[in-house]
Design a protein around this motif. Structure first.
Motif, PDB file in Angstrom:
ATOM      1  N   PHE A  26      12.649   1.689   0.867  1.00 50.65           N
ATOM      2  CA  PHE A  26      11.454   1.620   1.709  1.00 50.65           C
ATOM      3  C   PHE A  26      10.668   2.921   1.763  1.00 50.65           C
ATOM      4  CE2 PHE A  26      13.174  -2.391   3.234  1.00 50.65           C
ATOM      5  CZ  PHE A  26      12.013  -3.136   3.264  1.00 50.65           C
ATOM      6  N   ILE A  27      11.346   4.047   1.618  1.00 56.86           N
ATOM      7  CA  ILE A  27      10.604   5.311   1.748  1.00 56.86           C
ATOM      8  C   ILE A  27       9.442   5.396   0.759  1.00 56.86           C
ATOM      9  CG2 ILE A  27      10.796   7.819   1.387  1.00 56.86           C
ATOM     10  CD1 ILE A  27      13.232   7.801   3.133  1.00 56.86           C
ATOM     11  N   PRO A  28       9.681   5.208  -0.547  1.00 55.84           N
ATOM     12  CA  PRO A  28       8.507   5.284  -1.444  1.00 55.84           C
ATOM     13  C   PRO A  28       7.500   4.166  -1.192  1.00 55.84           C
ATOM     14  CG  PRO A  28      10.571   5.341  -2.686  1.00 55.84           C
ATOM     15  CD  PRO A  28      10.920   5.011  -1.283  1.00 55.84           C
ATOM     16  N   VAL A  29       7.998   2.976  -0.856  1.00 50.13           N
ATOM     17  CA  VAL A  29       7.078   1.861  -0.626  1.00 50.13           C
ATOM     18  C   VAL A  29       6.171   2.157   0.572  1.00 50.13           C
ATOM     19  CG1 VAL A  29       6.963  -0.551   0.077  1.00 50.13           C
ATOM     20  CG2 VAL A  29       8.580   0.144  -1.687  1.00 50.13           C
ATOM     21  N   VAL A  30       6.764   2.683   1.634  1.00 50.72           N
ATOM     22  CA  VAL A  30       5.979   3.010   2.823  1.00 50.72           C
ATOM     23  C   VAL A  30       4.974   4.117   2.509  1.00 50.72           C
ATOM     24  CG1 VAL A  30       6.126   4.099   5.098  1.00 50.72           C
ATOM     25  CG2 VAL A  30       7.668   2.219   4.504  1.00 50.72           C
ATOM     26  N   LEU A  31       5.440   5.105   1.768  1.00 51.13           N
ATOM     27  CA  LEU A  31       4.533   6.197   1.410  1.00 51.13           C
ATOM     28  C   LEU A  31       3.320   5.662   0.651  1.00 51.13           C
ATOM     29  CD1 LEU A  31       6.931   9.024   0.186  1.00 51.13           C
ATOM     30  CD2 LEU A  31       5.455   9.046   2.189  1.00 51.13           C
ATOM     31  N   GLN A  32       3.610   4.871  -0.354  1.00 49.35           N
ATOM     32  CA  GLN A  32       2.555   4.328  -1.193  1.00 49.35           C
ATOM     33  C   GLN A  32       1.557   3.532  -0.341  1.00 49.35           C
ATOM     34  OE1 GLN A  32       3.823   4.511  -4.714  1.00 49.35           O
ATOM     35  NE2 GLN A  32       1.642   4.638  -5.154  1.00 49.35           N
ATOM     36  N   ASN A  33       2.118   2.640   0.431  1.00 49.70           N
ATOM     37  CA  ASN A  33       1.281   1.781   1.267  1.00 49.70           C
ATOM     38  C   ASN A  33       0.483   2.602   2.270  1.00 49.70           C
ATOM     39  OD1 ASN A  33       1.166   0.366   4.078  1.00 49.70           O
ATOM     40  ND2 ASN A  33       1.076  -1.314   2.589  1.00 49.70           N
ATOM     41  N   GLY A  34       1.158   3.538   2.925  1.00 49.28           N
ATOM     42  CA  GLY A  34       0.491   4.344   3.945  1.00 49.28           C
ATOM     43  C   GLY A  34      -0.663   5.134   3.355  1.00 49.28           C
ATOM     44  N   PHE A  35      -0.411   5.748   2.207  1.00 53.81           N
ATOM     45  CA  PHE A  35      -1.476   6.553   1.626  1.00 53.81           C
ATOM     46  C   PHE A  35      -2.628   5.681   1.151  1.00 53.81           C
ATOM     47  CE2 PHE A  35       1.958   9.823   0.953  1.00 53.81           C
ATOM     48  CZ  PHE A  35       1.499  10.622   1.975  1.00 53.81           C
ATOM     49  N   GLN A  36      -2.291   4.479   0.658  1.00 56.17           N
ATOM     50  CA  GLN A  36      -3.366   3.573   0.272  1.00 56.17           C
ATOM     51  C   GLN A  36      -4.228   3.228   1.482  1.00 56.17           C
ATOM     52  OE1 GLN A  36      -1.383   0.386  -1.746  1.00 56.17           O
ATOM     53  NE2 GLN A  36      -1.410   1.547  -3.662  1.00 56.17           N
ATOM     54  N   ALA A  54      10.261   8.489  10.906  1.00 59.12           N
ATOM     55  CA  ALA A  54       9.204   9.483  11.083  1.00 59.12           C
ATOM     56  C   ALA A  54       7.967   9.119  10.263  1.00 59.12           C
ATOM     57  CB  ALA A  54       9.713  10.872  10.694  1.00 59.12           C
ATOM     58  N   LEU A  55       8.201   8.671   9.050  1.00 56.93           N
ATOM     59  CA  LEU A  55       7.072   8.287   8.207  1.00 56.93           C
ATOM     60  C   LEU A  55       6.319   7.115   8.828  1.00 56.93           C
ATOM     61  CD1 LEU A  55       8.573   8.446   4.607  1.00 56.93           C
ATOM     62  CD2 LEU A  55       6.906   9.989   5.629  1.00 56.93           C
ATOM     63  N   LEU A  56       7.081   6.117   9.283  1.00 62.68           N
ATOM     64  CA  LEU A  56       6.443   4.955   9.894  1.00 62.68           C
ATOM     65  C   LEU A  56       5.617   5.387  11.096  1.00 62.68           C
ATOM     66  CD1 LEU A  56       9.400   2.386   9.692  1.00 62.68           C
ATOM     67  CD2 LEU A  56       7.233   2.269   8.444  1.00 62.68           C
ATOM     68  N   ALA A  57       6.197   6.267  11.889  1.00 61.25           N
ATOM     69  CA  ALA A  57       5.490   6.729  13.082  1.00 61.25           C
ATOM     70  C   ALA A  57       4.215   7.478  12.689  1.00 61.25           C
ATOM     71  CB  ALA A  57       6.405   7.630  13.903  1.00 61.25           C
ATOM     72  N   ALA A  58       4.345   8.341  11.696  1.00 60.67           N
ATOM     73  CA  ALA A  58       3.189   9.142  11.294  1.00 60.67           C
ATOM     74  C   ALA A  58       2.039   8.244  10.834  1.00 60.67           C
ATOM     75  CB  ALA A  58       3.590  10.105  10.180  1.00 60.67           C
ATOM     76  N   PHE A  59       2.360   7.285   9.986  1.00 67.38           N
ATOM     77  CA  PHE A  59       1.286   6.411   9.495  1.00 67.38           C
ATOM     78  C   PHE A  59       0.709   5.568  10.628  1.00 67.38           C
ATOM     79  CE2 PHE A  59       3.333   6.937   5.209  1.00 67.38           C
ATOM     80  CZ  PHE A  59       2.267   7.629   4.666  1.00 67.38           C
ATOM     81  N   SER A  60       1.576   5.165  11.560  1.00 67.37           N
ATOM     82  CA  SER A  60       1.073   4.359  12.673  1.00 67.37           C
ATOM     83  C   SER A  60       0.100   5.152  13.526  1.00 67.37           C
ATOM     84  CB  SER A  60       2.235   3.878  13.543  1.00 67.37           C
ATOM     85  OG  SER A  60       3.116   3.109  12.769  1.00 67.37           O
ATOM     86  N   ILE A  61       0.371   6.449  13.661  1.00 67.31           N
ATOM     87  CA  ILE A  61      -0.526   7.288  14.464  1.00 67.31           C
ATOM     88  C   ILE A  61      -1.830   7.538  13.701  1.00 67.31           C
ATOM     89  CG2 ILE A  61      -0.818   9.626  15.374  1.00 67.31           C
ATOM     90  CD1 ILE A  61       2.267   9.492  15.942  1.00 67.31           C
ATOM     91  N   LEU A  62      -1.696   7.749  12.383  1.00 66.71           N
ATOM     92  CA  LEU A  62      -2.880   8.076  11.593  1.00 66.71           C
ATOM     93  C   LEU A  62      -3.780   6.863  11.370  1.00 66.71           C
ATOM     94  CD1 LEU A  62      -1.255  10.487   9.011  1.00 66.71           C
ATOM     95  CD2 LEU A  62      -2.894  11.089  10.808  1.00 66.71           C
ATOM     96  N   ALA A  63      -3.162   5.678  11.314  1.00 63.96           N
ATOM     97  CA  ALA A  63      -3.964   4.471  11.060  1.00 63.96           C
ATOM     98  C   ALA A  63      -3.520   3.379  12.026  1.00 63.96           C
ATOM     99  CB  ALA A  63      -3.794   4.019   9.609  1.00 63.96           C
ATOM    100  N   PRO A  64      -3.775   3.607  13.295  1.00 61.26           N
ATOM    101  CA  PRO A  64      -3.167   2.732  14.322  1.00 61.26           C
ATOM    102  C   PRO A  64      -3.604   1.276  14.213  1.00 61.26           C
ATOM    103  CG  PRO A  64      -4.776   4.226  15.293  1.00 61.26           C
ATOM    104  CD  PRO A  64      -4.610   4.652  13.878  1.00 61.26           C
TER     105      PRO A  64
END
Ligand SMILES: Nc1ncnc2c1ncn2[C@@H]1O[C@H](COP(=O)(O)OP(=O)(O)OP(=O)(O)O)[C@@H](O)[C@H]1O
Ligand SMILES: Nc1ncnc2c1ncn2[C@@H]1O[C@H](COP(=O)(O)OP(=O)(O)OP(=O)(O)O)[C@@H](O)[C@H]1O
Ligand SMILES: O[C@@H]1[C@H](O)[C@H](O)OC[C@H]1O
Ligand SMILES: [Mg+2]
Ligand SMILES: [Mg+2]
Lengths: 302, 315, 280, 280, 315
Positions: free
Chosen positions: E272-282, E20-30
């Motif tokens: 991966f969850i925190p790493v993805v979060l960090q990266n996505g928010f950056q 879900a996180l991966l999908a969300a970031f992909s939609i927000l920053a395609p």
């Protein structure tokens, strides 16, 4: 190692309290102090906190005071917060010499030895402006506010930019707590926010090391120019690799050595010099290999 | 009560280790270590950690953990500094620190007890949130305490001992008694020993957990305020290892990470052992990196002696 | 006939794939001793936990005094005067016997100290020792934690606790399993005494002698359902065993698929079971 | 007369202030079933743990086949062919029944995978199910952890495990306490079967019927000492109960100080107890 | 095996959170998030932490804890750098990293299993000792990797993916299988579930614990070497929170701090969850301090969803 007992007789005992244990600036300072101490026959101890932070430096100062050296050289980590523990030290009759940084209370520190940091900051501004062609966005990475030296560098940098480089958009200061990782994170984020960032001024060693490695990792070499204070081994490598365009090298070894001299003078009741400015040199890829410049680059140990 | 009875013996052995350390440093540095100047400094450096560790003792006895204490401390210090800045009132600042500390603690407790999320995750999350929040409030730079706090409470002494040390000692003593002698303490042990049995026995487990984490937060808030008074600065970057320090103190003091056993008295000793080591080695002039090595080794040895004596007694 | 103290109907409870209760019924009348018996895994303990508020049923109704209740917690059941000796005892191993005995009902010191929540440990220790001795259980030390007690000593503490606090009903899930001969006799006497004082008792036990000796009625669970009810006076041990194992239910047979637990069978057989009720 | 398989003399064991064993003796001969009985807290479980290497005695000697041994660990006792069903069962609650059954003796896959330490879970599950079913214990799921089993199911797993692996002797500490009627019968049958195959059995039980039904001899512990030995054929249930409670030992009397445990008495009485031996 | 069976389900739910996180970031920053450039960066940043977290999974399943991993990592990197500097041999450097890592791990294991000192204290002690030791060896300043390591292994790719990521993935996969399918793994679960029962069952508990901590140390040693190759410096000050990061990953992945349950697959997701979060928010340009706050909050929420789904399934 050195016994903590005040031998009563003979040898003068001096302790150097660094701002941060293990940073090359302070290690080089310790090297200079040690050499001078040996020369003068003085016993020297070195202590320093694991982080650049007054709440960690305070207990160290307290235990140094408890061990009753004749004099203490200290690089205070905050202009205000270190006044209380240093006042206590002064009350115990310990001669205090401020090396590099200072505190706001002018009554503390028989002698203050440091680079002219305002001038250094202005020099950095000129060098950076030249590198980026006097236009674009410029960012400053520093340690913490309330550190006299880096605050002065920022002041000098800002004054110079405002006065003579109207084409440069000044993005302000970010603080790294003198932590390489933090500095690197800040630059990463800055690049994400301002992809057109043109220049970075890092006000001290760890800030510059971290900022440089972030630029390197991001593949922004050449695109973002950088000027850093201090000349540690990692920074020199970055200079040679083209990550950094100019370094402003201080003379930490001299600061340490002069500090010991002043301390000994103070203990012996001789004349001390209240303020001693030391030199700074601009190091670039062109001059870095010259022997007189090689001599002033910081060392990891001695 | 095993907590009390065994606790006393535990405290005895590990207390002897502390005494041995004090004796050793006094012999090695007779004119500098055992001076009232040095020992008072030592006590006042340890005082603030003591508050965090006391709250942590309660939390760990319930078989929980609180990683957020350092963040809550900083957040509360920032809140206090800003309130004092805005209102000029020291009392309102104190209140702000206590209220924000309590609020973070209650948030932890609610998420853990009602959300049933592992305490480690909840408090890791609130650690990030509180630290990040503090940095947001300050823009990432330390705020300074008003001078009358820093030079007032920060320097005040009573009978020659810093007022801050008195405050921390009094609170710790009170909480030691509460843990050992009251119903609140009894339920704390029961939950850590067997939460299901406590629940079946009619203990309001969730409500109690909220209170325990709330207490830990409140103490962290007070610690933030006292730290602001003492150091004059909010210390936004200096508290990232407070949680480990507090947890270590609790465990050195004989409290089990698996809950159900432990005492505040043990924790007090557990706070002082590393502080004394650090101070002693600094006084002896041991270089900083060696200090890390030696403190680590002596810590393990100290707890080993404790365990070994206790085992000998048991068998 | 009086309104049942507790009446449960159609209780269903699954744990993941395993159906522990598959529509179980149960009745307890005021002032009676009911033995709840059944094979291992029949669902007795699960039913006891549901009726004492520790677990929530997936389906089914529970009435107390004819009013539907949904105990959300053990506290509520205890509030209604129902106490339980759990099969796993539910003691805090790190606490003393007295602390366990008074868990959730601690005695406080009189006066100001009590208002501050200060415990009266001496009084609690005294009361605990007396209650255990009434069962013939001696504790070597009153301050040592329960983890150092023998199996029987622990059970003694749990039984003494439940009996002391019950006002309406006690569930006892195999209360004498770890007890010695004398202690077992005393518990059986105690059960009669409790019943005579008006408190109902549910005794879960595999010991048919004890069941016959002390119960007024017997309810039999099999594979998560009540399959039979008897008046103790009118039933033989063989019948009880037959009902538990299913051997008596010829139509139901015991040719179940090998190794299947309660969850492994379909819904047949309950009607017949109830048809065998001993005319209660 | 054959050399005893296990002969323990003067075993002493204290836990802090509590003296669990105060000079206990015990004998087990090859191929016999000995019941070890005694009141709650008499020290039976402690003795069983010492003889199976789980605890170390403070004093006393243990001989196996006439040779002094000092089991340093349960492994060593198991190496000598001695298995134990502990009163607290000693199961890993998070593991499946099969994982518990084969704990420390896991079956590996044949071939290369086995050399790599890969488990043969299917074979272990099969063997476990069979062993449990022999006792009449059905497990609803073979993969669910033991924490989800009923009390009797757990005990079934523990008993089946010990019986399967024992080569010389099995200690069974209240092995049927949680078992149903049928399962209990099967365990008693199993005990006889095991004995007939030459493995000695020590049965710790509070159920005198079972003791009478299955044992060859009885040893009685009281307050941490052996106070009597009997041939089962020549003793009555009343005598057993009397020996356990001390009621039979008139000289010893039962006027013990109130509430004192094993640790609360001095060294008198043991001689008389042994004097009452049933002529073994 | 509950470990495996339940584990699979756990992994399912928390895995869905990750998806879900991966999908969300992909939609927000395609155009920036779901690029192979970004995702490969992400994987290779996580790879080294993955090694630490895998070792930590074993340790925590035995109901232990290892705070020393960051220190051991640094110490091994320093040892490798110095050996390569002295001998010029990359192979000897690798060996040095592995051997020193293993040695620290075995020291942990011996102190915990034979000395019976709480794991938290032992590994806190060895954390100080290894970090202090590394600083002593280097004088407190970072050593640099030989260029052929930094530019060789550090940059090497296979099928477009960094070699370091392959190495970490292969080791993690192998250890996931060992945990789930072998006797070694079974004994690891048994000890954490009930050490006394394992001991009575004939599992050589102490020897096994030494192996488990040794494994964690070995992995930290390898991590140190890989980190030296990747970043080109020993990073003496950059690893003080590695332990918490690894522990958090393990707990997010569904392993209980009380031992007996858990899977490596869960840990992978937990890394991966925190790493993805960090990266996505950056990538989304969230300001750094806000990132800390949001990562903390989302972490709690993610684990909450996981717990809640699992509870719903169970009841
Ligand atoms: N928490 C749980 N998780 C999973 N399964 C469970 C749980 N509790 C009970 N069960 C299952 O439900 C069934 C009934 O269990 P219960 O404990 O009620 O049986 P019981 O009649 O009390 O048996 P016993 O006589 O052996 O105590 C068993 O198959 C058991 O495995
Ligand atoms: N680990 C321990 N710590 C403290 N005391 C213990 C411990 N184990 C046993 N004891 C004490 O030793 C005595 C004997 O215990 P043991 O378990 O051997 O009795 P038992 O004969 O098996 O009783 P039961 O029939 O109730 O199982 C008891 O008083 C008990 O409290
Ligand atoms: O001059 C000092 C030096 O730059 C160091 O690196 O950081 C702190 C400064 O005061
Ligand atoms: Mg049951
Ligand atoms: Mg027993």
């Amino acid at each position: 190692g050195q016994s903590g007992q005040s031998g009563g007789g003979g040898q003068t005992r001096v302790t150097l309290v660094q701002g941060l244990a293990g940073e090359e600036f302070y290690e080089t300072m310790a090297c200079g102090a040690k050499a001078k101490a040996k020369e003068l026959g003085v016993a020297l101890d070195v202590q320093g906190p694991q982080k650049f932070d007054p709440t960690l430096q305070t207990p160290i100062v307290n235990s140094v005071v408890a061990s009753k050296p004749d004099a203490m050289l200290i690089a205070p980590t905050d202009v205000k917060a270190m006044i209380a523990p240093l006042t206590q030290a002064k009350q115990q009759g310990i001669k205090i010499i401020l090396v590099d940084t200072v505190v706001e209370d002018p009554g503390i520190g028989l002698s203050r030895i440091s680079t002219d940091n305002v001038k250094g900051g202005a020099a950095a501004a000129k060098a950076l402006a030249e590198q980026i062609g006097d236009k674009g966005k410029a960012l400053v990475i520093s340690t913490d506010p309330g550190v006299s030296t880096v605050d002065a560098r920022i002041k000098g940098f800002e004054q110079e930019i405002k006065a003579s480089h109207p084409g440069i958009t000044y993005l302000g200061v970010q603080y790294s707590h003198n932590d390489v990782g933090e500095a690197s994170k800040i630059v990463n984020a800055a690049l994400a926010k301002d992809p057109d960032l043109a220049g970075v001024f890092a006000t001290n060693l760890n800030s510059a090391t971290g900022a440089g490695s972030a630029l390197q990792q991001a593949g922004k070499l050449g695109q973002v120019k950088m000027v850093g204070f201090d000349a540690g081994p990692a920074q020199v490598k970055q200079l040679k690799d083209g990550v950094v365009q100019a370094l402003i090298a201080q003379l930490p070894g001299d600061i340490g050595a002069k500090g010991v001299e002043q301390a000994v003078a103070a203990v012996k009741g001789q004349q001390v010099t209240p303020s001693i400015p030391t030199d700074a040199t601009i190091v670039t890829a062109q001059n870095v290999d010259q022997p007189e410049v090689q001599k002033i680059l910081y060392k990891a140990g001695c | 009560m095993k907590g009390v009875r065994l606790g006393d013996l535990q405290v005895l052995w590990i207390g002897l280790v502390l005494v041995a350390l004090l004796a050793a440093f006094s012999i090695l540095a007779p004119t500098t270590f055992p001076t009232s100047f040095n020992l008072l400094n030592l006590v006042s450096d340890a005082a603030i950690l003591l508050l965090l560790a006391t709250g942590m003792t309660y939390v760990i006895i319930t078989a929980g953990i609180d990683l957020s204490v350092g963040g809550v401390l900083v957040f509360s210090a920032v809140a206090a500094a800003e309130v004092m800045d805005a209102t000029g009132s020291l009392a309102l600042g104190t209140l702000a620190a206590l209220v924000t500390g309590l609020a973070w603690g209650v948030l932890n407790g609610v998420l853990i007890a009602l959300g049933r999320i592992p305490a480690l995750i909840v408090t890791l999350g609130t650690l990030g949130m509180s630290l990040g929040g503090a940095l947001l409030l300050t823009g990432g730079v330390d705020l300074r305490a008003p001078t009358d706090l820093n030079l007032g409470l920060g320097l005040a002494r009573w009978l020659g001992v810093p007022l801050i040390a008195w405050i921390c000692a009094a609170i710790t003593a009170a909480l030691a008694l509460v843990l050992a002698w009251t119903r609140f303490g009894r339920h704390t042990y029961a939950i850590g020993s067997n939460a299901e049995a406590a629940r079946r026995g009619g203990v309001a487990v969730r409500r109690h957990l909220v209170k325990v984490y709330g207490l830990a937060g409140l103490l962290a808030g007070l610690a933030g305020h006292l730290s602001l008074a003492k150091y004059g600065i909010t210390g936004v970057s200096a508290h990232s290892t407070d949680n480990l320090q507090a947890i270590a103190a609790v465990v050195i003091g004989g409290t089990s990470l698996f809950g159900g056993v432990g005492t505040v008295a043990g924790t007090v000793i557990g706070v002082f052992i590393p502080v004394v080591l650090q101070n002693g080695f600094q006084i002896l002039g041991v270089r900083p990196f060696w200090q890390q090595v030696v403190v680590g080794a002596v810590l393990v040895a100290a707890v080993y002696v404790d365990q070994w004596r206790r085992r000998a007694r048991d068998q | 006939m009086a309104v049942p103290l507790i009446a449960a109907r159609g209780i269903v409870k699954s744990y993941g794939q395993v159906e522990a209760l598959r529509g179980a019924d149960f009745t307890l009348r005021p002032g009676e001793v009911v033995a709840l018996i059944g094979d291992n895994g029949a669902g007795k303990s699960t039913l006891a936990k549901i009726l004492s508020g520790v677990e929530r049923p997936d389906a089914g109704t529970v009435e107390v005094d004819g009013e539907p209740v949904a105990f959300g917690s053990a506290e509520e059941a205890r509030g209604a005067g129902i106490e339980t000796v759990y099969q796993d005892l539910a003691l805090c191993a790190d606490l003393s016997p007295a602390a366990n005995f008074f868990l959730g009902r601690e005695l406080l010191r009189p006066g100001l100290l009590g208002l501050l929540g200060v415990l009266d440990n001496a009084a609690m220790r005294r009361a605990t020792r007396e209650a255990c001795e009434r069962l013939g259980v001696r504790l070597a030390s009153q301050t040592a934690p329960v983890s150092g007690l023998s199996g029987g000593q622990r059970q003694g503490v749990a039984v003494a606790r439940a009996v002391t606090w019950a006002r309406r009903a006690v569930f006892m899930d195999e209360p004498t399993a770890a007890l010695g001969v004398v202690q077992t006799r005393r518990v059986l006497d105690l059960i009669r005494g409790v019943r005579d004082s008006g408190v109902s008792v549910v005794l879960i036990s595999h010991n048919m002698q004890d069941v016959m000796a002390v119960s007024d009625r017997v309810e039999v669970l099999r594979l998560g359902r009540r399959v039979a009810r008897f008046e103790t006076a009118r039933v033989s041990m063989e019948e009880l065993v037959g009902a538990m194992t299913g051997a008596l239910e010829t139509r139901d047979g015991d040719g179940e698929p090998d190794g299947s637990g309660p969850g492994g069978r379909d819904g047949s057989g309950s009607g017949q079971g109830l048809g065998r009720e001993g005319g209660v």
